[in-house]
Design an enzyme around this catalytic site. Sequence first.
Site, PDB file in Angstrom:
ATOM      1  N   ASN A 145       0.801  -1.226   0.000  1.00  0.00           N
ATOM      2  CA  ASN A 145       0.000   0.000   0.000  1.00  0.00           C
ATOM      3  C   ASN A 145       0.839   1.284   0.000  1.00  0.00           C
ATOM      4  OD1 ASN A 145       0.763  -0.691   2.643  1.00  0.00           O
ATOM      5  ND2 ASN A 145      -0.945   0.421   3.545  1.00  0.00           N
ATOM      6  N   GLU A 243       4.427  -4.308  12.214  1.00  0.00           N
ATOM      7  CA  GLU A 243       3.479  -3.207  12.046  1.00  0.00           C
ATOM      8  C   GLU A 243       2.324  -3.780  11.245  1.00  0.00           C
ATOM      9  OE1 GLU A 243       1.219  -0.761  10.527  1.00  0.00           O
ATOM     10  OE2 GLU A 243       2.864  -0.027   9.265  1.00  0.00           O
ATOM     11  N   CYS A 280      -3.087   1.503   6.773  1.00  0.00           N
ATOM     12  CA  CYS A 280      -3.286   0.773   8.026  1.00  0.00           C
ATOM     13  C   CYS A 280      -3.712   1.698   9.160  1.00  0.00           C
ATOM     14  CB  CYS A 280      -2.025   0.011   8.401  1.00  0.00           C
ATOM     15  SG  CYS A 280      -0.542   1.025   8.468  1.00  0.00           S
ATOM     16  N   GLU A 456       8.628   2.572  14.198  1.00  0.00           N
ATOM     17  CA  GLU A 456       9.363   3.015  13.018  1.00  0.00           C
ATOM     18  C   GLU A 456       9.481   4.528  13.025  1.00  0.00           C
ATOM     19  OE1 GLU A 456       8.523  -0.504   9.804  1.00  0.00           O
ATOM     20  OE2 GLU A 456       7.153   1.214   9.758  1.00  0.00           O
TER      21      GLU A 456
END
Length: 473
Positions: A145, A243, A280, A456
């Site tokens: 994505n 993640e 997400c 991250e």
Amino acid sequence: MPQRIYVDGEWVQASGGAAIQVVNPATEQPFDEVPRSGPKDVARAVEAAAAALPAWSARPVTERAGLCAAVAAALGERADELTETIVNELGMPIKLTRAIQVGSPIRTFMSMPEVAAGVAFEEELGSSVVHRDPVGVVGAITPWNYPLHQIAAKVAPALTAGCTVVLKPSEVTPLDAFVLAEVMHEVGIPAGVFNVVSGTGPEAGEALAAHPLVDMVSFTGSTRAGRRVAELAAAGVKRTALELGGKSANVLLDDLDDAAFEDAVRKGVAACYLNSGQTCSALTRLLVPRERLQDAERLAADEAVTYTPGDPRDPATRLGPLVSAVQRERVREHLRSAAGDGATILTGGPAAPDGLERGYYVRPTVITGVAPESRIAQEEIFGPVLVILPYDGEDEAVRIANGTAYGLAAGVRAADQERARRVARRLRAGQIRINDGAHNGLAPFGGFKQSGYGREYGRFGLEEFLTTTSVQL
């Protein structure tokens, strides 16, 4: 056309000889292909990364970070090519692709000298010296994505930390990873430090997660796939950073005046629909005071119809296609199920948009009339689908917001900034936006619960790839 994989500083033939077609989601037509790597190719890449680790980790961190900055500059020179590539493989509107899908990874690589300067790689602690050392060989498995963006979020800090990397990009949007490999080669990243193996998750991804010479797996993707990665990594007692999915809440508090409430609802639609909802951290549940539910429904439906789906290269397009036929059917199935469960679809629905029978398009959708525990309000959909949920009082809003298996992101809008901060502190989510708070690329990103663990970006992202050694003097 990428005919080879990048291993040990060379473009080499994959062992099996098979290929994976890359499909343009706006046309449904294949336009390129990449090698279908298998376990033998993964093993070759991991062995190269392991051999390169001692010399790379011994280089000064300033040199490693400087090479990442050089990667950023070289990516910038190829920004037009990267934009075209990602539009073709993903389908995000071209202006957004340039700004987000290309601009963000460039900024991530460029930030590495600044980020590294903020990390204490050595410190004295009483009679000991504590060293922050690279964790070792990193297997990076990235999603479709935000393909180059998610690659940069792993590869840039891992290389700066002194790790070597084997990257397995998504087989759905893999082409940008090959451009990055070319750039790595051009700027002088040593052989074996960065490797790319294209392939499917069950073949290349699982082989990478399970390989005994891989010291850490950094994975972004679905919660289901994340569980499998963690299972494979656990057999080798290796570190993982995951993640995963999200079902994030956007809480509008009851002190907003009419103008602020309207602005919050309209921006709430945008926070759900970015990248056709394939994000997400999208704020997919809009929580509103019950007495303002009808206003929220009207405003959200009115705003949703302005998200014109169409050709990603058309300046009038606000909503590109979904990435694949599989993803389109997944979203449509959710919408059919919600309608069968008695949900009210205010606008949108499972039918193809008018005039767009070709391409993986879905209608921008707003749903209401469902319970917080319903499937449509609990499961990640990954499409332009906003669910509106009413609440009675602040405590119930917090309960509904926290009432899913996920905890990746959230939003809070209020007239009283301090109240918004108090509510935000009650939410179990890794990144929370208050009153249109600006995105900060150096702030940590990651989740609670089944949204995964690890962080991250910025100093926190770099530290994920470090371990500690204490020397007693």
